[in-house]
Design an enzyme around this catalytic site. Structure first.
Site, PDB file in Angstrom:
ATOM      1  N   CYS A  76       0.840  -1.199   0.000  1.00 12.86           N
ATOM      2  CA  CYS A  76       0.000   0.000   0.000  1.00 12.86           C
ATOM      3  C   CYS A  76       0.878   1.253   0.000  1.00 12.86           C
ATOM      4  CB  CYS A  76      -0.915   0.000   1.218  1.00 12.86           C
ATOM      5  SG  CYS A  76      -2.040   1.414   1.275  1.00 12.86           S
ATOM      6  N   CYS A  80       0.141   5.171   6.782  1.00 15.31           N
ATOM      7  CA  CYS A  80      -0.485   4.967   8.088  1.00 15.31           C
ATOM      8  C   CYS A  80       0.565   4.413   9.060  1.00 15.31           C
ATOM      9  CB  CYS A  80      -1.664   3.999   7.973  1.00 15.31           C
ATOM     10  SG  CYS A  80      -2.892   4.494   6.726  1.00 15.31           S
ATOM     11  N   CYS A  83       0.504   0.651  10.372  1.00 14.69           N
ATOM     12  CA  CYS A  83       0.180  -0.451   9.466  1.00 14.69           C
ATOM     13  C   CYS A  83       1.409  -1.099   8.841  1.00 14.69           C
ATOM     14  CB  CYS A  83      -0.760   0.051   8.365  1.00 14.69           C
ATOM     15  SG  CYS A  83      -1.358  -1.279   7.291  1.00 14.69           S
ATOM     16  N   CYS A 120     -15.948 -10.293   6.137  1.00 11.91           N
ATOM     17  CA  CYS A 120     -15.328  -9.036   5.730  1.00 11.91           C
ATOM     18  C   CYS A 120     -14.073  -9.315   4.897  1.00 11.91           C
ATOM     19  CB  CYS A 120     -14.952  -8.208   6.955  1.00 11.91           C
ATOM     20  SG  CYS A 120     -16.309  -7.959   8.124  1.00 11.91           S
ATOM     21  N   CYS A 153     -18.960  -7.467   4.036  1.00 17.10           N
ATOM     22  CA  CYS A 153     -18.333  -6.171   4.267  1.00 17.10           C
ATOM     23  C   CYS A 153     -17.002  -6.141   3.520  1.00 17.10           C
ATOM     24  CB  CYS A 153     -18.115  -5.952   5.758  1.00 17.10           C
ATOM     25  SG  CYS A 153     -17.293  -4.391   6.188  1.00 17.10           S
ATOM     26  N   CYS A 213     -19.457   1.199   8.372  1.00 20.55           N
ATOM     27  CA  CYS A 213     -18.703   0.686   9.517  1.00 20.55           C
ATOM     28  C   CYS A 213     -17.493   1.596   9.673  1.00 20.55           C
ATOM     29  CB  CYS A 213     -18.280  -0.762   9.241  1.00 20.55           C
ATOM     30  SG  CYS A 213     -17.186  -1.469  10.496  1.00 20.55           S
ATOM     31  N   ARG A 285     -18.048  -2.766  17.887  1.00 21.74           N
ATOM     32  CA  ARG A 285     -17.268  -3.944  17.503  1.00 21.74           C
ATOM     33  C   ARG A 285     -15.921  -3.960  18.224  1.00 21.74           C
ATOM     34  NH1 ARG A 285     -18.943  -6.576  13.474  1.00 21.74           N
ATOM     35  NH2 ARG A 285     -19.989  -4.752  12.578  1.00 21.74           N
TER      36      ARG A 285
END
Length: 368
Positions: A76, A80, A83, A120, A153, A213, A285
């Site tokens: 990616c 972030c 991550c 998901c 999801c 979400c 969650r």
């Protein structure tokens, strides 16, 4: 002279939950100061209040079981700080291509057999630009998993309104796009995508009729005010998110936040309880980091209003509590799994795909 006496039996009824028709309307006008006052309440009083709100809007014996699969790992371009999938950091996570359809369906079948009702799928992308063939495959994944009678999801980075519309047509139930933290603290964590860009994706998802979400991560180095700011941000959306994930940072070697201290347990409970009071109809969650909690600590999170967990072999790149352990724990605590589309707000968004009982407020899925 003896007086006759008659024993009177007093019966006390304990209400476990009430129907939505008997509860006040959800608010979208919270002030940060109000939420901060709730957050600062003595912890046991806060949990007691949150438990009462939870029972007004939800069946406290039900927990939604979700399973998350990484369908495209690493590589990616985002930065972030938490991550391991960012190409900017040297971590043990290696980039891979988008998986084929059949392994996804096999994983979804296994999840359903183990009691998960929401499946998901996450892909480590900034957005879907230039991924026409990959997006087509994902639409097929969504359609096939939905045909199993499961909620579906995805989290695929930023979406355009047209991409959101196509996902809805394919049968997508919900889209995960976390805000992560407050607007003020966000630039300390991520610089390659703005807060408003995240909100734009959430708007596109909501406008397409897909459930939102959106939650955050605790332990990024944020303050109590930032946790309140996150809850405030989602509370003032035109619709509260259908679900609000609360993640505890799992520090990963090679990322800028690898040395962060684990979030304190009482901070996790306090955040869950505050979110439950401010977002009364939302599913809260308990997500990343749950596997580090003792069973009694998880029970307190459920008491404070959490009513969904990720369960299975793994989350995206962090450990997850396995199905067998979770099912045994739920049995000990008298909890049971929700059915697919049991949450009324989700059923309403699904429209003609589901049969809705207007009296009971319940839904059934004709594809099950």
């Amino acid at each position: 002279m003896l007086r006759s006496t008659r024993s009177v039996r007093l019966v006390r009824t304990l209400a476990t939950h009430t129907t939505a028709a008997n509860t006040p309307a959800t608010r979208h006008t919270w002030e940060k100061e109000e939420i901060q006052q709730i957050y600062n309440t003595p912890l046991l009083d806060l949990v007691f209040r949150a438990a009462a709100v939870h029972r007004q809007h939800h069946d406290p014996s039900k927990i939604q079981l979700c399973t998350l699969m990484n369908i495209k790992t690493g590589g990616c371009t985002e930065d972030c700080s938490y991550c391991s999938q960012s190409s900017r950091y040297s971590t043990a996570t290696k980039a891979s291509r988008l998986v084929e359809l059949e392994p996804v369906l096999e994983a979804a079948r296994k999840a359903k057999e183990n009691g998960s009702t929401r499946f998901c799928m996450g892909a480590a992308w900034r957005d879907l630009a230039g991924r026409k063939s990959g997006f087509k495959r994902i639409l097929e994944m969504v359609s096939e998993v939905r045909a199993m009678g499961m909620e579906v999801c995805t989290t695929l980075g930023m979406l355009s309104p047209e991409q959101a519309r196509q996902l809805k047509e394919a049968g997508l139930t919900a889209y995960n796009h976390n805000l992560d933290t407050s607007r003020e603290f966000y630039p300390s964590v991520i610089t390659t995508r703005s807060y408003d860009e995240r909100l734009d994706t959430i708007t596109a998802v909501r406008d397409a009729g897909i459930s939102v979400c959106s939650g955050g991560i605790l332990g990024l180095g944020e303050s109590d005010q930032d946790r309140v700011g996150l809850i405030w941000e989602v509370s003032n959306m035109p619709e509260h998110p259908e679900s609000f994930p609360v993640n505890a940072l799992v520090p990963i070697p090679g990322t800028p936040l690898e040395g962060n201290e684990p979030v304190r347990y009482h901070t996790l409970v306090r955040t869950i309880a505050t979110a439950r009071i401010v977002l009364p109809t939302t599913i809260i969650r308990l997500a990343a980091g749950r596997n580090t909690l003792a069973e009694s600590e998880q029970a307190m999170c459920f008491m404070a209003g959490a009513n969904a967990v990720f369960t299975g072999e793994q989350m995206l790149t962090t450990p997850c509590s396995p199905w067998d352990e979770d099912k045994a724990m739920m049995s000990r605590w008298g909890l049971e799994g929700m059915q697919s589309f049991e949450q009324v707000s989700v059923g309403r968004k699904e429209g003609s795909r589901l049969k809705i009982n207007p009296v009971l407020g319940s839904v059934s899925n004709p594809q099950k």
